[in-house]
Write a protein that holds these residues in place. Structure first.
Motif, short mmCIF file in Angstrom:
data_model
loop_
_atom_site.label_atom_id
_atom_site.label_comp_id
_atom_site.label_asym_id
_atom_site.label_seq_id
_atom_site.Cartn_x
_atom_site.Cartn_y
_atom_site.Cartn_z
N ALA A 251 16.20 56.02 -26.35
CA ALA A 251 17.63 55.87 -26.07
C ALA A 251 17.78 55.46 -24.60
CB ALA A 251 18.37 57.17 -26.34
N LEU A 252 18.25 54.23 -24.37
CA LEU A 252 18.30 53.66 -23.02
C LEU A 252 19.74 53.50 -22.59
CD1 LEU A 252 16.66 52.29 -20.69
CD2 LEU A 252 16.99 50.13 -21.92
N ALA A 253 20.14 54.22 -21.54
CA ALA A 253 21.50 54.08 -21.01
C ALA A 253 21.67 52.67 -20.44
CB ALA A 253 21.75 55.11 -19.93
N GLN A 254 22.75 51.99 -20.83
CA GLN A 254 22.99 50.62 -20.41
C GLN A 254 24.50 50.39 -20.27
OE1 GLN A 254 20.24 47.49 -20.28
NE2 GLN A 254 20.12 49.39 -19.14
N ASP A 255 24.98 50.38 -19.05
CA ASP A 255 26.36 50.01 -18.77
C ASP A 255 26.48 49.74 -17.28
OD1 ASP A 255 26.54 52.57 -17.57
OD2 ASP A 255 27.50 53.46 -19.33
N ALA A 256 27.69 49.65 -16.76
CA ALA A 256 27.87 49.30 -15.35
C ALA A 256 27.34 50.36 -14.40
CB ALA A 256 29.35 49.04 -15.05
N ALA A 257 27.13 51.59 -14.88
CA ALA A 257 26.60 52.66 -14.04
C ALA A 257 25.08 52.75 -14.11
CB ALA A 257 27.20 54.00 -14.42
N PHE A 258 24.50 52.25 -15.20
CA PHE A 258 23.05 52.38 -15.42
C PHE A 258 22.50 51.07 -15.98
CE2 PHE A 258 25.05 56.53 -16.18
CZ PHE A 258 24.39 57.31 -15.24
N SER A 259 21.98 50.23 -15.10
CA SER A 259 21.49 48.93 -15.58
C SER A 259 20.21 48.48 -14.91
CB SER A 259 22.57 47.86 -15.36
OG SER A 259 22.80 47.67 -13.97
N PHE A 260 19.69 49.25 -13.95
CA PHE A 260 18.55 48.77 -13.17
C PHE A 260 17.23 49.15 -13.85
CE2 PHE A 260 21.19 49.21 -9.02
CZ PHE A 260 21.95 48.13 -9.41
N VAL A 261 16.84 48.34 -14.80
CA VAL A 261 15.55 48.54 -15.45
C VAL A 261 14.82 47.20 -15.39
CG1 VAL A 261 16.53 48.07 -17.75
CG2 VAL A 261 14.38 49.32 -17.55
N TYR A 262 13.54 47.24 -15.02
CA TYR A 262 12.80 46.00 -14.87
C TYR A 262 12.58 45.34 -16.23
CZ TYR A 262 11.99 46.87 -9.95
OH TYR A 262 12.17 47.06 -8.61
N PRO A 263 12.88 44.04 -16.34
CA PRO A 263 12.79 43.37 -17.64
C PRO A 263 11.40 43.45 -18.29
CG PRO A 263 14.03 42.01 -16.09
CD PRO A 263 13.47 43.15 -15.30
N HIS A 264 10.33 43.43 -17.48
CA HIS A 264 9.00 43.47 -18.10
C HIS A 264 8.73 44.81 -18.77
CE1 HIS A 264 8.01 45.45 -14.26
NE2 HIS A 264 6.95 45.95 -14.88
N GLN A 265 9.38 45.87 -18.28
CA GLN A 265 9.20 47.18 -18.91
C GLN A 265 9.75 47.16 -20.33
OE1 GLN A 265 7.61 49.75 -17.73
NE2 GLN A 265 7.70 49.77 -15.50
N VAL A 266 11.01 46.76 -20.47
CA VAL A 266 11.64 46.76 -21.79
C VAL A 266 10.96 45.75 -22.71
CG1 VAL A 266 13.81 46.41 -23.03
CG2 VAL A 266 13.83 47.54 -20.81
#
Length: 439
Positions: A251-266
């Protein structure tokens, strides 16, 4: 067996930050896409905002390449994401040669190091404000500082007048530097910013129109044919390994408050078969009850602290999950897992309370740089004793951190860092954003 694919590429860089390379990058991505090319964007260095702008410009996911944090195998695997593209275009970070200086390595992790490894010629965006022929001395120094770095030429930016352009071009011609374009000074070429750099792409009021305008501006003022012709590259690897997922259902939080995840990780998680279950804390959504792991990435919780404090369904969902299954937070996600967050006005907002961490933005202090962490306790995907590399960038201050430390953390030069992360029960958090396992 098929032969390795060679895709030509370029590195868009500059002598320093603030010279206009991002707007050049976005305009170039869009212009090349409009010309029918399938463009693969990359970002050199640890940046989690620019890749979303790149994707908006050309429609293809952008990936970070970081030669300090990533080993050769991971760099190759990320470069291989360009398979099927016609051209690669990478955006540098800071100045072209800026990187880590440690143990005899000067400029380790720099955009120049990435460009040299990938065989991408550098297009240097030079802000020529307040100078004319003197800009050629800057360009010449950058072209010769690393003799084996391919150098395509320069784009002159913020040119004041036709006379200014003529004098600047004369200097470049005398120095043997190719001028690929000359951009007249325009006040509307600056993307909106906040304290971590650009605002997020999803927050830009009219991003597509802005990028289209940049593309038109570039077409009018740069030699696109010469830029395409300058692209070079090395053969891409056929196989490689992206990061393994820390759980099967995430479950990955994704919105304007939580978006900084490196693309290669996902991308690595998905490639290995993990299921990503996005949810929005700002919409007061609880993580999927069937998830094996809840992951809260970084972002801007301080801008939405009141809304997060009122998100009862989200917080209750976290508590239910934490009773039996792991939760991990990075930077903003870590703060949201804590006891409280104090905003810049000094207002205290109750957070999830799964960790004792209390952070404050009332007195801003920048925390910036590469991080190496040796885990003293396990976190999702990694056992105690594992070593990780990552990056930290925030302005918050820890007021209280009563829980057990998660790691021994040092900067790129080996100096101890006080932000060790922490853990309590099934909940872990770090201020650094993980990029990769240690080399």
């Amino acid at each position: 067996m098929s032969m390795p694919q060679t895709i030509p590429g370029l590195m868009i860089s500059a002598p320093a930050s603030g010279t206009g390379k991002t707007t050049v990058m976005l305009g170039l991505l869009r212009a090349l896409s409009e010309d029918g090319l399938d463009v693969q964007p990359f970002k050199s260095g640890p940046d989690y905002i620019d890749p979303a702008f790149h994707r908006a410009a050309c429609g293809r996911a952008s990936f970070n390449l970081d030669s300090w944090a990533m080993g050769p195998a991971l760099l190759d695997s990320i470069a291989a994401q360009a398979e099927g593209a016609d051209i690669c275009v990478a955006e540098g970070s800071m100045g072209l040669y800026d990187g880590v200086a440690f143990a005899g390595a000067l400029g380790h992790g720099s955009s120049a190091e990435t460009a040299r490894r990938m065989g991408w010629p550098v297009v240097l965006v030079v802000d020529v404000s307040g100078q004319a022929q003197s800009a050629a001395a800057t360009a010449l120094g950058f072209a010769r500082y690393m003799p084996d770095l391919p150098f395509a030429g320069v784009i002159l930016n913020r040119v004041a007048s036709p006379r200014h352009e003529r004098l600047t071009r004369l200097g470049m011609e005398a120095a043997g530097i190719t001028v690929l374009g000359s951009l007249p000074r325009r006040g509307d070429l600056k993307l909106p910013e906040r304290h971590l750099g650009l605002v997020q792409a999803v927050e830009h009021p009219d991003l597509d129109k802005a990028i289209a305008d940049y593309a038109t501006f570039l077409r009018e003022n740069v030699d696109l044919a010469a830029i395409k012709a300058a692209a070079r590259g090395v053969a891409l690897p056929q196989h490689g390994a992206l990061p393994n997922p820390p759980a099967q259902r995430i479950a990955l939080a994704q919105d304007a408050a939580f978006s900084f995840v490196y693309p290669h990780q996902v991308a690595g998680w998905r490639r290995a078969g993990a299921e990503i279950l996005p949810f929005s804390p700002l919409a007061d959504e609880a993580p999927d009850a069937s998830a094996d792991l809840v992951w809260l990435p970084g972002g801007y919780p301080e801008l939405h602290a009141g809304k997060l404090a009122a998100a009862a369904n989200f917080r209750a969902g976290l508590r239910r999950h934490a009773a039996s299954k792991p939760i991990h937070g990075e930077c903003g996600g870590y703060m949201a897992l804590g006891e409280a967050l104090i905003d810049k006005e000094g207002v205290r907002h109750q957070m999830a309370g799964l960790l004792g961490l209390v952070t404050s933005y009332e007195k801003r202090k920048m925390h910036l740089g590469y991080r190496r962490a040796e885990l003293v306790a396990a976190m999702p995907g990694y056992g105690a004793g594992a070593a990780l590399r990552g990056h930290e960038f925030h302005y918050s201050t820890i007021l209280d951190q009563p829980d057990a430390p998660l790691a021994r953390v040092t900067d790129a030069e080996g100096a101890a860092v006080v932000e060790t992360g922490s853990w309590r029960g099934n909940v872990t958090g770090t201020f650094f954003h993980m990029i990769a396992e240690d080399l």
